[in-house]
Motif scaffolding. Structure first.
Motif, PDB file in Angstrom:
ATOM      1  N   GLU A  47       0.852  -1.188   0.000  1.00 50.31           N
ATOM      2  CA  GLU A  47       0.000   0.000   0.000  1.00 50.31           C
ATOM      3  C   GLU A  47       0.889   1.239   0.000  1.00 50.31           C
ATOM      4  OE1 GLU A  47      -2.363   0.567   3.597  1.00 50.31           O
ATOM      5  OE2 GLU A  47      -3.845   1.740   2.488  1.00 50.31           O
ATOM      6  N   TYR A  53       3.120   7.158   3.997  1.00 55.95           N
ATOM      7  CA  TYR A  53       1.722   6.920   4.327  1.00 55.95           C
ATOM      8  C   TYR A  53       1.283   7.931   5.380  1.00 55.95           C
ATOM      9  CZ  TYR A  53      -2.579   4.547   5.605  1.00 55.95           C
ATOM     10  OH  TYR A  53      -3.899   4.263   5.843  1.00 55.95           O
ATOM     11  N   LYS A 122      -9.633   1.916  -2.729  1.00 53.89           N
ATOM     12  CA  LYS A 122      -9.904   1.386  -1.378  1.00 53.89           C
ATOM     13  C   LYS A 122     -11.343   1.696  -0.978  1.00 53.89           C
ATOM     14  CE  LYS A 122      -7.558   1.420   3.140  1.00 53.89           C
ATOM     15  NZ  LYS A 122      -6.349   1.974   3.799  1.00 53.89           N
ATOM     16  N   CYS A 163      -5.622  -3.022   2.359  1.00 54.39           N
ATOM     17  CA  CYS A 163      -5.419  -2.917   3.801  1.00 54.39           C
ATOM     18  C   CYS A 163      -6.694  -3.049   4.625  1.00 54.39           C
ATOM     19  CB  CYS A 163      -4.670  -1.629   4.113  1.00 54.39           C
ATOM     20  SG  CYS A 163      -3.797  -1.771   5.698  1.00 54.39           S
ATOM     21  N   ARG A 167     -10.592  -6.196   6.799  1.00 51.12           N
ATOM     22  CA  ARG A 167     -11.417  -6.362   8.000  1.00 51.12           C
ATOM     23  C   ARG A 167     -12.876  -6.683   7.672  1.00 51.12           C
ATOM     24  NH1 ARG A 167      -9.278  -5.104  12.913  1.00 51.12           N
ATOM     25  NH2 ARG A 167      -7.276  -4.033  12.878  1.00 51.12           N
ATOM     26  N   THR A 193      -2.224  -2.268  15.804  1.00 48.89           N
ATOM     27  CA  THR A 193      -3.156  -3.281  15.286  1.00 48.89           C
ATOM     28  C   THR A 193      -2.435  -4.410  14.548  1.00 48.89           C
ATOM     29  OG1 THR A 193      -3.483  -2.049  13.231  1.00 48.89           O
ATOM     30  CG2 THR A 193      -5.010  -1.584  15.043  1.00 48.89           C
TER      31      THR A 193
HETATM   32  N1  LIG Z   1      -3.672   1.436   5.932  1.00 49.82           N
HETATM   33  C1  LIG Z   1      -4.633   0.850   6.575  1.00 49.82           C
HETATM   34  O1  LIG Z   1      -5.740   0.687   6.097  1.00 49.82           O
HETATM   35  C2  LIG Z   1      -4.276   0.373   7.951  1.00 49.82           C
HETATM   36  C3  LIG Z   1      -5.283  -0.603   8.507  1.00 49.82           C
HETATM   37  C4  LIG Z   1      -4.948  -1.015   9.891  1.00 49.82           C
HETATM   38  O2  LIG Z   1      -3.886  -0.746  10.412  1.00 49.82           O
HETATM   39  C5  LIG Z   1      -5.953  -1.767  10.627  1.00 49.82           C
HETATM   40  O3  LIG Z   1      -5.734  -2.029  11.806  1.00 49.82           O
HETATM   41  O4  LIG Z   1      -6.994  -2.122  10.064  1.00 49.82           O
END
Ligand SMILES: NC(=O)CCC(=O)C(=O)O
Length: 284
Positions: A47, A53, A122, A163, A167, A193
């Motif tokens: 990324e 970043y 994203k 990234c 989730r 995280t």
């Molecule tokens: N760049 C990101 O999207 C980081 C995502 C991240 O750290 C997370 O915990 O989810």
């Protein structure tokens, strides 16, 4: 049913990135050439591989993908894919839409002939606030993409996320149900995280869907404002970590095969045991 037409070597480049965009592009080329020489068919970058970043950097580094102001990074990635005859999943870059001036976190995918196959913006922006640990709000400057991305290759279909997208199990689940053999996520978790969730999420997405999962991070730079977790990894359809880096720059290669997918799916046949008659909301 076969979803990976022939075995392939997947390479992840955990790139050491900095503030100099031209240097980042040149370094990416060196590492992609190295991966290709080691036999990689598909190469992945991290990324935000061409810029630091951070929300303060995105406007300054953003590039338009629209001719005639087509981006420096677009041209470089296309040329490298062609030079190395690899499918190149070009991490992500800050993108500006010249019409709306909106900014996106965007991944570009090129064929071995250097043709653009896909762009993925994203979808889920990284907006978190863990008191005393980390606050990050991509939405302060970025807009979210609004479509999922499946790339068709001679090997089969690859799903793409960036990234924080990892989730959201719905994305990987939908890609798997569309016949993807892998989900690839250029990503940059952090020191809070990363240790908690990076590997857990990769393995969970793999086990949920019995597909390969690849997470590709930048190398950690303790002089940067954002400290990436690193630990780029490839996980197999059984949730087993095949290859993993630590925090420094490096390249890992993993051989993916349809045999492994079918073996796992035969042993624990969840892909055919789903009860969409019970959880109708998901089926819809
Ligand atoms: N760049 C990101 O999207 C980081 C995502 C991240 O750290 C997370 O915990 O989810």
């Amino acid at each position: 049913m076969s979803i990976l037409k022939q075995p392939l070597k997947l390479a992840l480049v955990q790139l050491a990135t900095g503030a100099d965009k031209a240097a980042n592009l040149a370094r990416a080329r060196t590492k992609i050439v190295e991966a290709a020489k080691a036999g990689a068919n598909v190469v992945v970058l991290p990324e935000c591989f061409n810029s630091p970043y951070g929300t303060n950097f995105f406007p300054q580094y953003a590039e338009s993908l629209t001719p005639p102001t087509a981006s420096q990074s677009f041209s470089a990635l296309s040329a490298i894919a062609k030079e190395t005859s690899t499918y190149l999943i070009g991490g992500s870059i800050p993108e500006v839409d010249p019409t709306t001036q909106k900014l996106y976190n965007t991944s570009l995918v090129f064929s071995p002939a250097g043709e653009l196959l896909a762009t993925h913006r994203k979808i889920h922006l990284f907006d978190i606030d863990i008191p005393g640990k980390i606050r990050f709000k991509e939405s302060e400057v970025l807009s979210p993409g609004d479509s999922m991305t499946v790339v068709d290759t001679e090997y089969g279909k690859i799903g793409l996320g960036i990234c924080y997208d990892v989730r959201f199990p719905e994305l990987a689940m939908t890609a798997a149900r569309k016949g993807c053999f892998a989900m690839v996520y250029p990503g940059a978790f952090n020191m809070t995280t990363g240790p908690l969730h990076w590997s857990l999420l990769a393995r969970a997405r793999a086990v949920d869907n019995q597909i390969y999962i690849a997470l590709c991070s930048p190398a950690r730079d303790m002089n940067a404002s954002y400290h990436a977790w690193g630990h780029s990894m490839v996980v197999d359809p059984n949730g087993e970590v095949m290859q993993e880096l630590e925090d420094s720059e490096g390249v890992i290669l993993a051989e993916l095969s349809d045999e492994r997918i079918q073996e796992v799916r035969k042993g624990i046949p969840v892909t055919t045991q789903r009860r969409f008659d019970v959880y109708k909301d998901v089926a819809n």
